[in-house]
Write a protein that holds these residues in place. Structure first.
Motif, PDB file in Angstrom:
ATOM      1  N   LYS A  30       0.841  -1.201   0.000  1.00  0.00           N
ATOM      2  CA  LYS A  30       0.000   0.000   0.000  1.00  0.00           C
ATOM      3  C   LYS A  30       0.881   1.258   0.000  1.00  0.00           C
ATOM      4  O   LYS A  30       0.633   2.213  -0.757  1.00  0.00           O
ATOM      5  CB  LYS A  30      -0.899  -0.033   1.245  1.00  0.00           C
ATOM      6  N   GLN A  31       1.928   1.233   0.849  1.00  0.00           N
ATOM      7  CA  GLN A  31       2.858   2.365   0.938  1.00  0.00           C
ATOM      8  C   GLN A  31       3.570   2.585  -0.401  1.00  0.00           C
ATOM      9  O   GLN A  31       3.674   3.713  -0.877  1.00  0.00           O
ATOM     10  CB  GLN A  31       3.870   2.109   2.069  1.00  0.00           C
ATOM     11  N   GLU A  32       4.069   1.466  -0.978  1.00  0.00           N
ATOM     12  CA  GLU A  32       4.767   1.567  -2.272  1.00  0.00           C
ATOM     13  C   GLU A  32       3.844   2.120  -3.356  1.00  0.00           C
ATOM     14  O   GLU A  32       4.259   2.934  -4.174  1.00  0.00           O
ATOM     15  CB  GLU A  32       5.313   0.184  -2.686  1.00  0.00           C
ATOM     16  N   LYS A  33       2.567   1.679  -3.369  1.00  0.00           N
ATOM     17  CA  LYS A  33       1.596   2.158  -4.357  1.00  0.00           C
ATOM     18  C   LYS A  33       1.357   3.656  -4.163  1.00  0.00           C
ATOM     19  O   LYS A  33       1.339   4.434  -5.129  1.00  0.00           O
ATOM     20  CB  LYS A  33       0.281   1.385  -4.259  1.00  0.00           C
ATOM     21  N   LYS A  34       1.222   4.056  -2.880  1.00  0.00           N
ATOM     22  CA  LYS A  34       0.995   5.461  -2.568  1.00  0.00           C
ATOM     23  C   LYS A  34       2.161   6.314  -3.078  1.00  0.00           C
ATOM     24  O   LYS A  34       1.961   7.348  -3.734  1.00  0.00           O
ATOM     25  CB  LYS A  34       0.828   5.627  -1.051  1.00  0.00           C
ATOM     26  N   GLU A  35       3.401   5.845  -2.785  1.00  0.00           N
ATOM     27  CA  GLU A  35       4.589   6.585  -3.233  1.00  0.00           C
ATOM     28  C   GLU A  35       4.657   6.647  -4.759  1.00  0.00           C
ATOM     29  O   GLU A  35       4.980   7.692  -5.333  1.00  0.00           O
ATOM     30  CB  GLU A  35       5.855   5.922  -2.664  1.00  0.00           C
ATOM     31  N   ALA A  37       1.902  11.509  -9.995  1.00  0.00           N
ATOM     32  CA  ALA A  37       1.148  12.767  -9.966  1.00  0.00           C
ATOM     33  C   ALA A  37       2.109  13.962 -10.067  1.00  0.00           C
ATOM     34  O   ALA A  37       1.847  14.921 -10.806  1.00  0.00           O
ATOM     35  CB  ALA A  37       0.326  12.843  -8.688  1.00  0.00           C
ATOM     36  N   LYS A  38       3.241  13.868  -9.335  1.00  0.00           N
ATOM     37  CA  LYS A  38       4.244  14.937  -9.358  1.00  0.00           C
ATOM     38  C   LYS A  38       4.838  15.080 -10.766  1.00  0.00           C
ATOM     39  O   LYS A  38       4.957  16.201 -11.297  1.00  0.00           O
ATOM     40  CB  LYS A  38       5.346  14.602  -8.341  1.00  0.00           C
ATOM     41  N   ASP A  39       5.208  13.931 -11.367  1.00  0.00           N
ATOM     42  CA  ASP A  39       5.770  13.939 -12.727  1.00  0.00           C
ATOM     43  C   ASP A  39       4.771  14.530 -13.716  1.00  0.00           C
ATOM     44  O   ASP A  39       5.148  15.325 -14.589  1.00  0.00           O
ATOM     45  CB  ASP A  39       6.165  12.514 -13.163  1.00  0.00           C
ATOM     46  N   LYS A  40       3.482  14.176 -13.579  1.00  0.00           N
ATOM     47  CA  LYS A  40       2.441  14.678 -14.493  1.00  0.00           C
ATOM     48  C   LYS A  40       2.294  16.189 -14.334  1.00  0.00           C
ATOM     49  O   LYS A  40       2.216  16.940 -15.318  1.00  0.00           O
ATOM     50  CB  LYS A  40       1.105  13.972 -14.220  1.00  0.00           C
ATOM     51  N   LYS A  41       2.311  16.632 -13.057  1.00  0.00           N
ATOM     52  CA  LYS A  41       2.183  18.068 -12.780  1.00  0.00           C
ATOM     53  C   LYS A  41       3.337  18.837 -13.434  1.00  0.00           C
ATOM     54  O   LYS A  41       3.122  19.859 -14.102  1.00  0.00           O
ATOM     55  CB  LYS A  41       2.162  18.293 -11.261  1.00  0.00           C
ATOM     56  N   GLU A  42       4.574  18.291 -13.224  1.00  0.00           N
ATOM     57  CA  GLU A  42       5.747  18.943 -13.833  1.00  0.00           C
ATOM     58  C   GLU A  42       5.630  18.968 -15.350  1.00  0.00           C
ATOM     59  O   GLU A  42       5.917  19.988 -15.990  1.00  0.00           O
ATOM     60  CB  GLU A  42       7.029  18.214 -13.413  1.00  0.00           C
ATOM     61  N   LYS A  43       5.215  17.853 -15.930  1.00  0.00           N
ATOM     62  CA  LYS A  43       5.074  17.759 -17.390  1.00  0.00           C
ATOM     63  C   LYS A  43       4.016  18.761 -17.885  1.00  0.00           C
ATOM     64  O   LYS A  43       4.235  19.459 -18.888  1.00  0.00           O
ATOM     65  CB  LYS A  43       4.678  16.320 -17.751  1.00  0.00           C
TER      66      LYS A  43
END
Length: 149
Positions: free
Chosen positions: A105-110, A116-122
């Motif tokens: 669950k933690q790995e999926k969240k990360e 999401a961060k990569d998409k935002k930057e893109k």
């Protein structure tokens, strides 16, 4: 004289017969006493043997009961230990499963956060590029209009 001899013989025979009868009766009484004594001894011996057998049988029954109880106790203890071991093993397995689920669950969240961060930057990069293209197009149009004028 013959009569006297006859009488004497008769008396002698009667005496002998009487003595024989007495001897036979005495022998019969002695035999009965021996037989009675032997019967009493046999009965006493049989009773003693029966009593000894009863004692042996009771002792054997007690020993068997004790062995059976010991076996039952050992079995119960073994079963209880097996149940305890199984419970502990099941608990450990449940803990390990829970830990694996939490880690996943933690790995999926990360991974989702990074995506999401990569998409935002893109998206930001794309917006900047679009804005720059629009600015450049606007500048080029302005220059073209000025040149035309």
């Amino acid at each position: 004289k013959e009569e006297k001899a006859k009488t004497e013989k008769k008396e002698k025979d009667e005496k002998a017969a009487k003595e024989k009868k007495e001897r036979d009766e005495k022998a019969a009484i002695e035999k009965k006493e021996r037989d009675d004594k032997a019967a009493i001894e046999k009965r006493e011996k049989d009773e003693k043997a029966a009593k000894e057998k009863k004692v042996r049988d009771e002792k054997a029954a007690i020993e068997k009961k004790e062995r059976d109880e010991k076996v039952a106790i050992e079995k119960r203890e073994k079963d209880e230990k097996a149940a305890k071991d199984k419970k502990e093993k099941d608990e450990q397995a449940a803990i390990a499963k829970k830990e694996r689920a939490e880690k996943a669950k933690q790995e999926k969240k990360e991974k989702d956060e990074k995506a999401a961060k990569d998409k935002k930057e893109k998206d930001e990069q794309a917006a900047i590029a679009k804005k720059e293209r629009a600015e450049k197009a606007k500048q080029e149009k302005k220059e073209k209009d000025e040149k035309a004028a």
